[in-house]
Design an enzyme around this catalytic site. Structure first.
Site, short mmCIF file in Angstrom:
data_model
loop_
_atom_site.label_atom_id
_atom_site.label_comp_id
_atom_site.label_asym_id
_atom_site.label_seq_id
_atom_site.Cartn_x
_atom_site.Cartn_y
_atom_site.Cartn_z
NE ARG A 1 18.49 79.23 -1.88
CZ ARG A 1 18.90 77.24 -2.49
NH1 ARG A 1 18.89 76.77 -1.58
NH2 ARG A 1 19.73 78.07 -3.34
CB SER B 1 21.23 80.97 -2.17
OG SER B 1 19.61 81.07 -2.72
CG ASP C 1 16.79 80.78 -15.17
OD1 ASP C 1 15.52 81.57 -13.97
OD2 ASP C 1 17.84 81.40 -14.91
CG HIS C 2 16.56 78.78 -11.00
ND1 HIS C 2 16.97 80.11 -11.63
CD2 HIS C 2 17.81 78.70 -9.94
CE1 HIS C 2 18.15 80.54 -11.30
NE2 HIS C 2 18.65 79.93 -10.38
CG ASP D 1 20.11 84.69 -8.83
OD1 ASP D 1 19.44 82.96 -8.56
OD2 ASP D 1 21.69 84.76 -9.01
NE ARG E 1 26.44 80.29 -4.44
CZ ARG E 1 25.47 80.91 -4.43
NH1 ARG E 1 23.60 80.52 -4.96
NH2 ARG E 1 25.75 82.12 -3.97
C1 MIC Z 1 21.37 79.68 -6.50
O1 MIC Z 1 22.43 79.83 -7.04
O2 MIC Z 1 22.07 79.13 -5.64
C2 MIC Z 1 20.22 80.39 -6.94
C3 MIC Z 1 19.40 79.25 -6.91
O3 MIC Z 1 20.59 81.20 -8.12
C4 MIC Z 1 20.27 80.92 -6.09
C5 MIC Z 1 18.37 81.70 -5.65
C6 MIC Z 1 17.90 80.82 -5.41
O4 MIC Z 1 18.09 80.09 -4.53
O5 MIC Z 1 16.72 80.91 -5.57
C7 MIC Z 1 20.88 82.40 -5.54
O6 MIC Z 1 22.32 81.83 -5.65
O7 MIC Z 1 20.68 83.68 -5.46
FE1 SF4 Z 2 20.89 79.37 -12.18
FE2 SF4 Z 2 22.04 80.32 -9.72
FE3 SF4 Z 2 23.14 77.77 -11.18
FE4 SF4 Z 2 23.33 80.58 -11.69
S1 SF4 Z 2 24.17 79.69 -9.53
S2 SF4 Z 2 23.20 79.15 -12.99
S3 SF4 Z 2 21.85 81.08 -11.27
S4 SF4 Z 2 20.81 77.50 -10.30
#
Ligand code: MIC
Ligand code: SF4
Length: 755
Positions: free
Chosen positions: A646, A644, A95-96, A160, A449
């Site tokens: 990550r 995140s 999805d990312h 995540d 975010r």
């Molecule tokens: C995000 O919303 O920042 C992400 C991308 O979904 C991350 C995960 C990632 O960095 O791959 C998260 O929230 O954990």
């Molecule tokens: Fe995807 Fe993270 Fe955004 Fe949710 S917050 S849509 S998991 S990138």
């Protein structure tokens, strides 16, 4: 068909006995959070009370979910653990990696073309190890989990931070780094410090323009980005029951933005309705048999102040729409006060783009309510001012919304773009025309975010978070200070009109529908499946072991950077264009800390190289230290590593030879990620010592050789004028975590134990 229904039934079968044991040991009524935690202990029935905020506890989560950007690293690590199959039901979701550019179909195809190597890798690893794979276009991990896997009273972890979304169906669902997922998939216990509990009592009922999103926007304003750290937030009260399951999901989802370990709601009719509508009557039947255990005890909700560590009350009848931002999700402003605040702060009022989507707000209900606003505007002859972009949460949501005409409502709105069922702009996968010019501007979105640069890479984009309904209204008016409750708009005939309040459907009246949900089941016997990683790939790289600790104090270290102010995982390991290197540790390390502000010159990605006094980019300077065999440390401010899950944000410094990260405070997931990767994550015993650290200091650890739980560490900072400061550092390592440090990483330890 319900996935893994036998597992769910087994969990419910053991519930009564485990709850009885927990009641006996604790001798008090139980909150829902405690019930879920105590029924998921690794040891089985509890034999002791676990002290909230203090004891480390081993848990046995029911399932694991991973998304493509983190799954690569999680699965590269799992491949090293030497197991034939995952020990608990697990899924991975593509999805990312799909960029929003022109529209769903073309973007999806382009996403598949560009990322085929990674998607093929994920698909084959999943096939081999018994992991369900949701193909590109199937949807955003957390919506897919809510629609298919979440169940009341269950416990899951996911790579995540927004895994917490599943709290909308009454789970304890927790975001973790990939190394934690490896523990659970490898059949080992998963450790978490027993969370504290924040109770949020919701009274009244929402009305008009207010939406579930406003509950969490308000909570974020109260608790701030770190107010939930180490806590589970449990919502209850008549107001909670009046919210839909996906609305509850929205609230739990953004619990990540207050640093909460997770958030949850008790099992109620909204969950029954949602489970039934998504084809899981069998889960309802099973849950109904133990329904009393799937919510907090009545005594708890009658006298919450006695049972929660902190209590907040929100009256939904009085709650009004909010806009949170810019640059931080906790800067909450009621829409009615927005104009004055924006003027005072110089925030650009006009918006060019308004975006609906992300795992937070992409449900059927969200789309239906936003569509009603757009329909109303079209019917009243108002021409939209901004472009409205929409990312549906899943193929099921998209297919049903298409059938029910909502997507057509958006299409009738001049300026709407329907993007793929994927994260898209929420994670910087957005080819926004003109963003490279870096102009000061504002956008509004229903995501969770809004850190600088996150959506379009432009540091001057002021992103505001709001409900999908408000995003639609702002798209129509083109202005952030538009208050649909009081303000009018001029239509094409020059008449003043008011927008009607949003109307929507919690669930599709004709049920959900989907033709191809995008799921790929793994092979029964995956032993013959080959997983190929091309040694010349720039996207994937097999992992090498991190070296074990040599048992000695660290001496002669340099301060790579002293990060000033907010330093989120987006600052430490940026997403957007860098997502493509998530499976290649050495390549992605070239983004290490490039977004962090250097406290010594207030610039980003410009730090002093102590080898020759020049200034260079953070990764380059660190690579020079590594080549010269010089250890280094990173210094940081409050809530370091916010955001995140990550683990790249911990693996990159580890890979490039940083030894320790010393900060005022950590965000939970990041602190654990550092520990798992064999790094030292330390906090100042005295926060003001942050100010004593100078750019040219030489750092010596004086007592690392005696590293032990609960024992502070002493560091010496020698300044260029020959004076020195002694800095005392706290840490939260327990015995097991110190073993990870000694072995070089948690994974090294698993491997040692395998042999
Ligand atoms: C995000 O919303 O920042 C992400 C991308 O979904 C991350 C995960 C990632 O960095 O791959 C998260 O929230 O954990
Ligand atoms: Fe995807 Fe993270 Fe955004 Fe949710 S917050 S849509 S998991 S990138």
């Amino acid at each position: 068909m319900t996935f893994d229904i036998d597992m769910i039934k087994k969990v419910y079968e053991r519930y009564p006995e485990r709850i009885a044991a927990a009641r006996q040991i604790t001798g008090k009524p139980l909150t829902l959070s405690e019930k879920i935690l105590y029924t998921h202990l690794w040891e089985g029935n509890t034999t002791q009370e676990h002290e909230r905020g203090n004891s480390y506890v081993d848990f046995a989560p029911d399932r694991v979910a991973m998304q493509d950007a983190t799954a690569q690293m999680a699965l590269l690590q799992f491949m090293q653990a030497g197991k034939a199959k995952v020990a608990v039901p697990s899924t991975a979701h593509a999805d990312h990696l799909i960029q929003a550019r022109v529209g769903a179909e073309a973007d999806l195809q382009e996403g598949i073309n560009k990322n085929s190597e990674v998607f093929n890798f994920l698909s084959s690893v999943c096939d081999k190890y018994g992991i369900g794979f949701w193909k590109p276009g199937a949807g955003i991990i957390h919506q897919v989990v809510l629609e298919n896997y979440a169940f009341p009273g269950g416990m899951m972890i996911g790579t995540d931070s927004h895994t917490v979304n599943a709290g909308g169906l009454g789970m304890v669902a927790i975001g973790v780094g990939g190394a934690d997922a490896v523990d659970v998939m490898a059949g080992m216990p998963w450790e978490l410090k027993m969370p504290k509990l924040i109770g949020i009592k919701l009274t009244g009922k929402m009305n008009g323009w207010t939406s579930a999103k406003d509950v969490i926007l308000k909570v974020a304003g109260i608790l701030t980005v770190k107010g939930g750290t180490g806590c589970i937030v449990e919502y209850f009260g008549e107001g909670a029951e009046s919210l839909s399951a996906t609305g509850k999901g929205t609230i739990c989802n953004m619990g990540a933005e207050i640093g909460a370990t997770t958030s949850t709601f008790g099992y109620d009719d909204s969950m029954r309705r949602y489970l039934t509508a998504t084809g899981r009557q069998d889960v309802v039947d099973a849950a109904d048999q133990i329904a009393e255990h799937l919510t907090g005890d009545p005594e708890v909700y009658a006298n919450p102040e006695q049972y929660f560590d902190q209590l907040i009350e929100i009256n939904l009848s009085e709650l009004t729409p909010h806009l949170n931002g810019p640059f931080t999700p906790d800067l909450a402003t009621p829409v009615a006060e927005f104009r004055a605040k924006a003027e005072a702060n110089g925030w650009p009022i006009e918006v060019e783009w308004a975006l609906i989507g992300s795992c937070t707000n992409s449900s059927y209900e969200d789309l239906s309510r936003a569509a009603s606003i757009v329909e109303d505007a079209v019917a009243k002859g108002v021409k939209p001012k901004a472009i409205l972009g929409i990312n549906p949460g899943s193929e099921q949501v998209k297919f049903t919304a298409e059938r029910d005409g909502f997507l057509d409502s958006f299409r009738k709105f001049e300026n709407a773009r329907i993007f793929t069922n994927a994260c898209g702009p929420c994670i910087g996968q957005w080819d926004r025309e003109g963003a490279e010019k870096g102009e000061k501007n504002s956008i509004i979105h229903s995501f969770n975010r809004n850190f600088a640069k996150r959506a379009d890479g432009n540091p001057n984009t002021h992103a505001f978070v709001a409900s999908p309904e408000m995003v639609a209204a702002v798209a129509i008016s083109g202005r952030l200070d538009f208050n649909p409750i009081t303000d009018t708009l001029t239509n094409e005939a020059g008449k003043q009109i008011k927008l009607d309040e949003p109307k929507g459907s919690e669930l599709p009246a004709r049920g959900f529908a989907v033709e191809d949900n995008g799921y790929q089941a793994p092979s029964e016997d995956g032993s013959k499946v080959q997983v190929a990683v091309d040694p010349n790939s720039d996207r994937l790289q097999l992992l090498e072991e991190f070296p074990a600790w040599d048992g000695k104090n660290i001496n002669g270290a340099r301060v790579l950077i002293k990060a000033f102010g907010k330093c989120t995982t987006d600052h430490i390991s940026m997403a957007g264009p860098w997502l493509k290197y998530r499976g290649h540790l050495d390549n992605i390390s070239n983004n290490m800390l490039i977004g962090a502000v250097n406290a010594y010159n207030m610039e980003t990605n410009k730090v002093k190289n102590q080898l020759d006094g020049s200034y260079g980019e953070v990764p380059a300077v660190q690579r020079a230290y590594k080549a010269a065999g010089i250890p280094s440390i990173v210094v940081g401010d409050q809530n370091y590593g916010e955001g995140s899950s990550r683990e790249h944000a911990a693996m990159e410094p580890r890979h490039l030879g940083v030894k320790a990260v010393l900060v005022k405070s950590f965000a939970r997931i990041h602190e654990t990620n550092l520990k798992k990767q064999g790094m030292l994550g330390l906090t100042f015993a005295n926060e003001s010592d942050y100010d004593k650290i100078q750019e040219d200091d030489i750092v010596n650890f004086l007592d690392l050789e005696d590293f032990a739980p609960g024992k502070q560490l002493t560091l010496e900072f020698i300044h260029t004028d020959g004076t020195k400061d002694i800095v005392i550092a706290n840490h939260t390592y327990n015995n097991q975590q110190i073993e990870w440090f000694k072995a070089g990483s948690a994974l090294n330890l698993i491997k040692q134990q395998e042999n």
